[in-house]
Design a protein around this motif. Sequence first.
Motif, PDB file in Angstrom:
ATOM      1  N   ALA A  97      10.628 -14.386 -17.331  1.00 39.27           N
ATOM      2  CA  ALA A  97      10.716 -13.118 -16.604  1.00 39.27           C
ATOM      3  C   ALA A  97      11.481 -12.076 -17.417  1.00 39.27           C
ATOM      4  O   ALA A  97      11.097 -10.908 -17.448  1.00 39.27           O
ATOM      5  N   HIS A 101       8.416  -9.906 -19.198  1.00 34.56           N
ATOM      6  CA  HIS A 101       8.066  -9.102 -18.032  1.00 34.56           C
ATOM      7  C   HIS A 101       9.118  -8.034 -17.790  1.00 34.56           C
ATOM      8  O   HIS A 101      10.276  -8.194 -18.117  1.00 34.56           O
ATOM      9  N   GLU A 102       8.686  -6.994 -17.165  1.00 31.97           N
ATOM     10  CA  GLU A 102       9.609  -5.944 -16.750  1.00 31.97           C
ATOM     11  C   GLU A 102       9.829  -6.088 -15.254  1.00 31.97           C
ATOM     12  O   GLU A 102       8.879  -6.248 -14.487  1.00 31.97           O
ATOM     13  N   LEU A 103      11.090  -6.046 -14.843  1.00 31.66           N
ATOM     14  CA  LEU A 103      11.390  -6.113 -13.419  1.00 31.66           C
ATOM     15  C   LEU A 103      11.107  -4.756 -12.777  1.00 31.66           C
ATOM     16  O   LEU A 103      11.390  -3.714 -13.351  1.00 31.66           O
ATOM     17  N   HIS A 104      10.528  -4.808 -11.576  1.00 34.29           N
ATOM     18  CA  HIS A 104      10.184  -3.601 -10.833  1.00 34.29           C
ATOM     19  C   HIS A 104      10.863  -3.646  -9.472  1.00 34.29           C
ATOM     20  O   HIS A 104      11.100  -4.720  -8.921  1.00 34.29           O
ATOM     21  N   ASN A 126      11.640  -7.469  -8.703  1.00 34.00           N
ATOM     22  CA  ASN A 126      10.801  -8.659  -8.844  1.00 34.00           C
ATOM     23  C   ASN A 126       9.804  -8.486  -9.976  1.00 34.00           C
ATOM     24  O   ASN A 126       9.636  -7.398 -10.525  1.00 34.00           O
ATOM     25  N   THR A 127       9.172  -9.584 -10.323  1.00 32.39           N
ATOM     26  CA  THR A 127       8.075  -9.596 -11.273  1.00 32.39           C
ATOM     27  C   THR A 127       7.230 -10.827 -10.960  1.00 32.39           C
ATOM     28  O   THR A 127       7.623 -11.664 -10.151  1.00 32.39           O
ATOM     29  N   TRP A 128       6.089 -10.944 -11.598  1.00 29.17           N
ATOM     30  CA  TRP A 128       5.211 -12.091 -11.377  1.00 29.17           C
ATOM     31  C   TRP A 128       5.090 -12.873 -12.675  1.00 29.17           C
ATOM     32  O   TRP A 128       4.843 -12.309 -13.726  1.00 29.17           O
TER      33      TRP A 128
END
Length: 154
Positions: A97, A101-104, A126-128
Motif C-alpha cells: 500500500a 499505491h497512493e492513499l486517498h 484508503n487504497t485497494w
Amino acid sequence: MYPRDPPRHKIYAADYFGQEHHVKTKETQLIEMPPWEELPRIKPKARKEDEDIPLKTYRSSNPTLNVTLKAVSCAPRVFEMKNFISHIEADHILMLANRTHELHHSTTGTGSGRPSDHDSTRTSLNTWVQREESPIIDTIYRRVADVLQIDEAL
C-alpha cells in the motif's frame, strides 16, 4: 414461504454474542518474508488438490491453520477472527500500500448511482491492493475463501 431464494453460500450462525465456529484451512500463514524476487505479480488460477502450495518454505510448518470465528454482532452478522493473517502478511500489505499505491480520502456512497462523495466527517484514508499484486495477497484471498467455504475465484 421464503421471501427470497435461500443463500447459496455457507453462512455461519450468529445466534448469540460470543458464539464460536472452528474451521481448518490448508492456506497456512507466512511466518517469514520471502525475497522480493519471489513475489512477482501473478495471474490467479484454481489450484489442484495435488499441487504444491506457493511459498511453502516461508509458511508455518503446520499442515493446517485453525481459525476461530467469534460472533461479535448478531444483526448484522459480524465475526472476529484473531490472528487470521500473520505479522509478515500484515507488513506485506502495508508495504504494498505504501510502495505502490497512493492513499486517498475515504468516500461515501450516495445511493443514487452517482459517484461517491467526500464527506467532511470521514477522516480515514484508503487504497485497494489487488489479489494479482503478489502471491501473499493471493494466499490471503484463498484463506478467506476456504474459511468462508466459497469458490476462491469469486
